[in-house]
Motif scaffolding. Structure first.
Motif, PDB file in Angstrom:
ATOM      1  N   ARG A   1       7.415  11.993   2.164  1.00 26.57           N
ATOM      2  CA  ARG A   1       7.855  12.109   0.767  1.00 26.57           C
ATOM      3  C   ARG A   1       6.686  12.075  -0.202  1.00 26.57           C
ATOM      4  N   PHE A   2       5.644  11.338   0.146  1.00 28.47           N
ATOM      5  CA  PHE A   2       4.480  11.190  -0.720  1.00 28.47           C
ATOM      6  C   PHE A   2       3.303  11.938  -0.113  1.00 28.47           C
ATOM      7  N   THR A   3       2.566  12.649  -0.954  1.00 34.23           N
ATOM      8  CA  THR A   3       1.408  13.411  -0.507  1.00 34.23           C
ATOM      9  C   THR A   3       0.238  13.167  -1.439  1.00 34.23           C
ATOM     10  N   ILE A   4      -0.908  12.916  -0.855  1.00 30.39           N
ATOM     11  CA  ILE A   4      -2.131  12.718  -1.635  1.00 30.39           C
ATOM     12  C   ILE A   4      -3.011  13.943  -1.445  1.00 30.39           C
ATOM     13  N   SER A   5      -3.540  14.439  -2.550  1.00 31.86           N
ATOM     14  CA  SER A   5      -4.415  15.602  -2.491  1.00 31.86           C
ATOM     15  C   SER A   5      -5.632  15.376  -3.371  1.00 31.86           C
ATOM     16  N   ARG A   6      -6.615  16.207  -3.159  1.00 31.60           N
ATOM     17  CA  ARG A   6      -7.890  16.064  -3.860  1.00 31.60           C
ATOM     18  C   ARG A   6      -8.010  17.155  -4.898  1.00 31.60           C
ATOM     19  N   GLY A   7      -8.543  16.808  -6.040  1.00 31.99           N
ATOM     20  CA  GLY A   7      -8.718  17.789  -7.080  1.00 31.99           C
ATOM     21  C   GLY A   7     -10.109  18.377  -7.073  1.00 31.99           C
ATOM     22  N   ASP A   8     -10.415  19.063  -8.144  1.00 32.60           N
ATOM     23  CA  ASP A   8     -11.731  19.651  -8.327  1.00 32.60           C
ATOM     24  C   ASP A   8     -12.180  19.322  -9.738  1.00 32.60           C
ATOM     25  N   PRO A   9     -13.156  18.495  -9.942  1.00 35.15           N
ATOM     26  CA  PRO A   9     -14.007  17.879  -8.924  1.00 35.15           C
ATOM     27  C   PRO A   9     -13.261  16.880  -8.063  1.00 35.15           C
ATOM     28  N   LYS A  10     -13.854  16.536  -6.917  1.00 32.53           N
ATOM     29  CA  LYS A  10     -13.138  15.761  -5.920  1.00 32.53           C
ATOM     30  C   LYS A  10     -13.019  14.289  -6.238  1.00 32.53           C
ATOM     31  N   ASN A  11     -13.542  13.872  -7.403  1.00 31.40           N
ATOM     32  CA  ASN A  11     -13.346  12.468  -7.743  1.00 31.40           C
ATOM     33  C   ASN A  11     -12.004  12.227  -8.412  1.00 31.40           C
ATOM     34  N   THR A  12     -11.161  13.249  -8.458  1.00 33.79           N
ATOM     35  CA  THR A  12      -9.797  13.100  -8.936  1.00 33.79           C
ATOM     36  C   THR A  12      -8.859  13.322  -7.751  1.00 33.79           C
TER      37      THR A  12
ATOM     38  N   ALA B   1       0.830  -1.195   0.000  1.00 35.19           N
ATOM     39  CA  ALA B   1       0.000   0.000   0.000  1.00 35.19           C
ATOM     40  C   ALA B   1       0.867   1.248   0.000  1.00 35.19           C
ATOM     41  N   VAL B   2       0.407   2.255  -0.732  1.00 32.79           N
ATOM     42  CA  VAL B   2       1.069   3.559  -0.743  1.00 32.79           C
ATOM     43  C   VAL B   2       0.272   4.521   0.130  1.00 32.79           C
ATOM     44  N   GLY B   3      -0.988   4.683  -0.175  1.00 30.78           N
ATOM     45  CA  GLY B   3      -1.831   5.586   0.596  1.00 30.78           C
ATOM     46  C   GLY B   3      -3.158   5.770  -0.082  1.00 30.78           C
ATOM     47  N   CYS B   4      -4.034   6.539   0.565  1.00 25.11           N
ATOM     48  CA  CYS B   4      -5.352   6.793  -0.004  1.00 25.11           C
ATOM     49  C   CYS B   4      -5.941   8.059   0.586  1.00 25.11           C
ATOM     50  N   MET B   5      -6.990   8.538  -0.035  1.00 27.16           N
ATOM     51  CA  MET B   5      -7.770   9.650   0.495  1.00 27.16           C
ATOM     52  C   MET B   5      -9.239   9.357   0.273  1.00 27.16           C
ATOM     53  N   ARG B   6     -10.029   9.578   1.318  1.00 28.55           N
ATOM     54  CA  ARG B   6     -11.481   9.466   1.159  1.00 28.55           C
ATOM     55  C   ARG B   6     -11.986  10.807   0.636  1.00 28.55           C
ATOM     56  N   VAL B   7     -12.719  10.771  -0.463  1.00 32.26           N
ATOM     57  CA  VAL B   7     -13.038  12.006  -1.175  1.00 32.26           C
ATOM     58  C   VAL B   7     -14.068  12.852  -0.429  1.00 32.26           C
ATOM     59  N   SER B   8     -14.873  12.239   0.414  1.00 36.17           N
ATOM     60  CA  SER B   8     -15.922  13.000   1.096  1.00 36.17           C
ATOM     61  C   SER B   8     -15.360  13.953   2.149  1.00 36.17           C
ATOM     62  N   ASP B   9     -14.341  13.523   2.879  1.00 29.09           N
ATOM     63  CA  ASP B   9     -13.840  14.344   3.977  1.00 29.09           C
ATOM     64  C   ASP B   9     -12.338  14.601   3.926  1.00 29.09           C
TER      65      ASP B   9
ATOM     66  N   LEU C   1     -15.819   3.164   4.686  1.00 25.25           N
ATOM     67  CA  LEU C   1     -16.734   3.850   5.597  1.00 25.25           C
ATOM     68  C   LEU C   1     -16.192   3.927   7.016  1.00 25.25           C
ATOM     69  N   GLY C   2     -15.194   3.115   7.315  1.00 27.99           N
ATOM     70  CA  GLY C   2     -14.524   3.212   8.604  1.00 27.99           C
ATOM     71  C   GLY C   2     -13.287   4.078   8.443  1.00 27.99           C
ATOM     72  N   GLY C   3     -12.296   3.870   9.290  1.00 26.11           N
ATOM     73  CA  GLY C   3     -11.070   4.635   9.184  1.00 26.11           C
ATOM     74  C   GLY C   3     -10.297   4.305   7.922  1.00 26.11           C
ATOM     75  N   THR C   4      -9.535   5.272   7.442  1.00 29.32           N
ATOM     76  CA  THR C   4      -8.793   5.029   6.202  1.00 29.32           C
ATOM     77  C   THR C   4      -7.597   4.108   6.412  1.00 29.32           C
ATOM     78  N   HIS C   5      -7.367   3.672   7.652  1.00 28.88           N
ATOM     79  CA  HIS C   5      -6.311   2.677   7.842  1.00 28.88           C
ATOM     80  C   HIS C   5      -6.656   1.389   7.083  1.00 28.88           C
ATOM     81  N   TYR C   6      -7.924   1.209   6.745  1.00 31.56           N
ATOM     82  CA  TYR C   6      -8.291   0.046   5.936  1.00 31.56           C
ATOM     83  C   TYR C   6      -7.655   0.104   4.558  1.00 31.56           C
ATOM     84  N   CYS C   7      -7.162   1.262   4.156  1.00 32.97           N
ATOM     85  CA  CYS C   7      -6.488   1.387   2.863  1.00 32.97           C
ATOM     86  C   CYS C   7      -5.183   0.597   2.819  1.00 32.97           C
ATOM     87  N   ALA C   8      -4.711   0.141   3.960  1.00 34.28           N
ATOM     88  CA  ALA C   8      -3.482  -0.660   3.983  1.00 34.28           C
ATOM     89  C   ALA C   8      -3.686  -2.039   3.380  1.00 34.28           C
TER      90      ALA C   8
END
Length: 126
Positions: free
Chosen positions: A66-77, A46-54, A101-108
């Motif tokens: 070193r790695f950063t995840i960001s949300r675009g506009d629209p937020k589905n990018t 796993a690298v990482g993830c972002m939940r788009v809603s929050d 729907l739980g914590g984003t630690h599930y992205c692991a």
């Protein structure tokens, strides 16, 4: 669900790259977009993830800073900004998405994600 990936390529050690992933087909925005990577001969990680809603994010401990995840506009990018790249970052990077729907630690966990992109090659030369 469809995932459209872009970015990747060849960069020298210490350089930067940005990947993007656009997800479509989700019925509500409680989903996360993220990345896994797999280097030759190694297991997928796993690298990482972002939940788009929050905007809640998860990063693998080894990649924080070193790695950063960001949300675009629209937020589905969602974007993965990779800085100070090392040859050990060479891998195929797969965009993933699914409801988290739980914590984003599930992205692991790869099993969290039912949708996977085709992958994009990132090569860091020494």
């Amino acid at each position: 669900v469809q995932l459209v990936e872009s970015g990747g390529g060849l960069v020298q050690t210490g350089g930067s790259l940005r990947l993007s992933c656009t997800a479509s087909g989700f019925s509500f925005d409680g989903y996360a977009i993220g990345w896994f990577r797999q280097a030759p001969g190694l297991e997928r990680e796993a690298v990482g993830c972002m939940r788009v809603s929050d905007g809640e994010t998860y990063y693998a401990d080894s990649l924080k800073g070193r790695f950063t995840i960001s949300r675009g506009d629209p937020k589905n990018t969602v974007y993965l900004e990779m800085n100070d790249l090392e040859p050990e970052d060479t891998a195929v990077y797969y965009c993933v998405a699914d409801y988290v729907l739980g914590g984003t630690h599930y992205c692991a966990f790869a099993a969290t994600f039912g949708s996977w992109g085709q992958g994009t090659q990132v090569t860091v030369s020494s």
